[in-house]
Write an enzyme that holds these catalytic residues in place. Structure first.
Site, short mmCIF file in Angstrom:
data_model
loop_
_atom_site.label_atom_id
_atom_site.label_comp_id
_atom_site.label_asym_id
_atom_site.label_seq_id
_atom_site.Cartn_x
_atom_site.Cartn_y
_atom_site.Cartn_z
N SER A 541 16.29 -7.38 8.67
CA SER A 541 17.20 -6.49 9.61
C SER A 541 18.33 -5.65 8.86
O SER A 541 18.29 -5.12 7.84
CB SER A 541 17.57 -7.38 10.89
OG SER A 541 17.74 -6.39 11.85
N HIS A 653 9.73 -7.06 15.24
CA HIS A 653 10.81 -7.26 14.42
C HIS A 653 11.17 -8.81 14.25
O HIS A 653 12.03 -9.13 13.17
CB HIS A 653 11.91 -6.59 15.07
CG HIS A 653 13.18 -6.70 14.43
ND1 HIS A 653 13.34 -5.76 13.34
CD2 HIS A 653 14.56 -7.34 14.21
CE1 HIS A 653 14.62 -5.87 12.59
NE2 HIS A 653 15.05 -6.56 13.35
#
Length: 720
Positions: A541, A653
């Site tokens: 991320s 994610h």
């Protein structure tokens, strides 16, 4: 015979392990492998009984054959006597245990629809997989299903008298529409927000509150609305009202930042707005006497959260703590009706704190190099989870003052007896502008003076997150493979005050980059045993973003692995789940600061990359869409760089946290493969997708360390 700590999953020559005295000692305790994830037990959601004498909690394990995690509910005493007992088994896939007020029953959530059960209401069964509410006697027995609601239920809690529940139920226009083959299956939106990473594409359903009869399961919806969601319900102590959180501006799906605290009669009726404070108001908690409600407030995204107390009838409010430069969560009142408790991250740790609102003073309740979370209180005692760098979560109990702590579970005790676990060393150094920055170093297992070892730099996500003394599976695996691991909390990290956290504003790829690189220089200078010619870098991320930025601005690292990472803010802003979510990071939105958004994008510097880089991304990542990984890969290949991309199907994610077990393990093995190949210089390293699973199982059983082609296996035999 078991593997040595230096077993390398993705290498390729098979070297037999001997039976010297040293090898036999190492066989007793070995380093962690990526595949050990399949053997872990995960404790979660501890809940104390009304009399304070017992705790119910969830334990999940990995069912490798079915590639999923399976939970069960357990009970044990809070005084440490007696063995834990299973209350609800894996067949029920239970979660969210909640004690009845009299302590005789426990409610839980489950998606199971038994073939021999028509449900409490006798109505037609809801679709399989929809979570329903169940109860079971705390002494044990067969669970009874309470609800039979089409869309399922969540966030259920008992009323003070134990005769009702309040639950969050999703409802919408499509519930009554045609469900036949001619029904339209297009996605149609008129609001800015129409997807979210964890839940996927939005439908027309909204979350509202329903009161459920505990005996018969009948439901009555008491809130409604097509443009907002109602969440976080909690009963008043007398059972007459319910407090909840909702954005009633009608703009929740158009990037509204407003949240308010409301109450409603338990029978339904007019709402009362409790939070007169502007901004985001969340986590409401009734005082024990029912006269006041405490909640968290932040005026805007850049403001630190504060704890406010307001009359339950609404009106004026006061700040509970005069100075609170923290990020409080899990707000709750103490039994005395005066003190407030909250959890927060603090300098690489996670702990419980207490506020005395009369004095406006804050003090720590728990301490030590560990992470304390999921606290639940009652009758002067509390239960909670705690872990550290060498242990996964276990359940603990203590007084609400943090005294007389007892460890109640040892869910991974048998596995820990077999493993050799690395420890972590905290260090501090000077970052950009002379700011103090925390760093942490993990030495490779079996470290010996005079030997040079490779090192991996790991960068956390967020950037509003933190590293520290929590459990990090990947670092243990890296250390077992012979790597040192260095990780830091550069500006942007939480746990060091709001100024430090927001020090990244307009600085992505600037002072944060300097903070991290100063840490690398500091750790190399203090540890000459680290081989400066064998360094790797990785992150996910935001950590993936900074990994991409680093390789575009330095050639120090021999290999890089970037996970779910941003490379182009221009396209990311229009395709991620939060539209134009970096306004506060760059002093304006994309259209106001276009050049700055491009200047801060690693994609702009793709031609400068000299480091071999592996890109790991997920098909269903709505936080950082797959197109980001694709752009990075294609740009690097366009400039003739050494790059590969791996795409994980069905994942979002959160792949390395909650992804399918086999994908989570394979993700780690891809990282090990890449670092073995380019940091260690093993040109024969084989990627995980080229190694048949049956061969890996044979190697694990027979005790080989892989470093050359499989065809040599037939020529080698374990030493006697």
């Amino acid at each position: 015979m078991k593997l040595r700590a230096r077993f390398t999953f993705a290498s390729f020559v098979f070297v037999t392990t001997g039976f010297s005295a040293a090898a036999q000692q190492q066989e007793t305790r070995r380093g962690i492998t990526a595949e050990d994830y399949y053997s872990y037990r995960f404790a979660a959601d501890p809940r104390i009984s009304p009399d304070g004498n017992q705790v119910a909690y969830v334990v999940s394990r990995v069912d490798r054959a079915r590639n999923r995690r399976v939970p069960s509910i357990w009970i044990t005493s809070t005084d440490g006597t007696g063995a834990p007992r299973e209350l609800v088994g894996e067949a029920w896939t239970p979660s969210a245990p909640r004690w009845s007020p009299d302590g005789k029953s426990i409610a839980f959530s489950s998606g199971r629809v038994p073939a021999d059960s028509a449900g409490a209401s006798g109505k037609q069964e809801p679709p399989p997989g929809k979570t329903q509410l169940w109860t079971v006697a705390s002494a044990g027995g067969t669970p009874r299903r309470v609800t039979n609601i089409t869309n399922g239920v969540s966030s259920c809690s008992w009323s003070p008298r134990g005769d009702r529940f309040v639950c969050v139920v999703r409802t919408g226009p499509s519930d009554s529409m045609n469900t036949g083959p001619n029904r339209s299956d297009v996605r149609h939106y008129s609001h800015t927000s129409y997807k979210f990473n964890d839940t996927g594409w939005f439908d027309d359903k909204r979350s509202h509150l329903s009161i459920i009869d505990a005996a018969g399961g009948s439901a009555r919806q008491i809130t409604s609305g097509d443009d907002w969601n109602d969440t976080d319900p909690e009963w008043s102590p007398d059972g007459s009202r319910i407090v909840f959180v909702s954005d009633r501006s009608g703009k929740e799906y158009d990037e509204s930042k407003i949240r308010d605290v409301w109450t409603i009669p338990a029978l339904g009726g007019a709402l009362t707005k409790v939070s007169a404070s502007p901004g985001r108001n969340t986590s409401p908690a009734w005082s024990p006497d029912g006269r006041a409600i405490a909640f968290l407030n932040s005026e805007d995204e850049d403001a630190a959260s504060i704890v406010l107390i307001a009359p339950a009838a609404g009106g004026s409010f006061k700040q509970a703590a005069s100075e609170l430069d923290m990020n409080p969560t899990n707000l709750q009142w103490g039994d005395n009706g005066r003190d407030l408790y909250f959890e927060t991250v603090a300098r690489g740790e996670n702990h419980l704190y207490k506020i005395d609102p009369q004095l406006g003073a804050t003090s720590a309740v728990t301490s030590g190099p560990r992470s304390v979370r999921s606290v639940d209180m009652g009758r002067g005692r509390m239960v909670y989870l705690a872990n550290d760098f060498q242990h996964l979560d276990d359940v603990y109990s203590a007084s609400t003052e943090g005294k007389s702590e007892l460890k109640l579970t040892d869910v991974n005790g048998e596995l820990w007896k077999k493993l050799d676990l690395a420890s972590v060393e905290r260090m501090s150094y000077k970052g950009a502008e002379g700011w103090d920055v925390d760093g942490f170093l993990v030495r490779p297992l079996g470290w010996k003076a005079g030997v040079k070892y490779p090192m991996i730099l790991s960068i956390h996500g967020g950037p509003a997150g933190q590293y520290g003394v929590d459990w990090y599976n990947e670092f243990q695996v890296d250390a077992a493979k012979g790597y040192a691991v260095f990780f830091t909390n550069p500006r942007g990290s939480t746990g060091y005050g709001r100024r430090f956290e927001r020090g990244i504003a307009n600085q992505w790829g600037g002072n944060d980059f300097t903070d991290v690189m100063n840490g690398v220089r500091a750790v190399l200078g203090a540890n000459p045993w680290i081989d400066t010619t064998r360094l790797g870098v990785t992150g996910g991320s935001y950590g993936g973003y900074l990994t991409n930025w680093i390789v575009g601005h330095t050639s120090l690292f021999k290999a890089a692995v970037t996970l779910r990472s941003v490379v182009n803010f221009i396209s990311d802003e229009g395709t991620r789940d939060g539209a134009y979510g970096h306004t506060r990071d760059f002093g304006g939105d994309l259209f106001e600061k276009f050049d700055l958004y491009w200047d801060r994008s690693p994609l702009k510097y793709a031609k400068n990359v000299t480091t071999p880089i592996l890109i790991l991304h997920s098909d269903n990542d709505f936080r950082v869409p797959l197109e980001q990984g694709e752009q990075w890969f294609r740009a690097l290949k366009h400039f003739g760089k050494n790059a590969e991309i791996v795409m994980f199907p069905r994942e979002n994610h959160n792949l390395t946290r909650t992804g399918e077990p086999k994908h989570l393990v394979e993700s780690l093995n891809w990282q090990l493969y890449w670092f073995d190949k380019y940091v260690n210089g093993n040109s024969a390293a084989v990627p995980p997708d080229r190694m048949p699973a049956k061969d890996v199982a044979e190697l694990l059983r027979d005790g080989y360390r892989m470093t050359a082609p499989k065809k040599l296996l037939a020529q080698l035999k374990p030493e006697p």
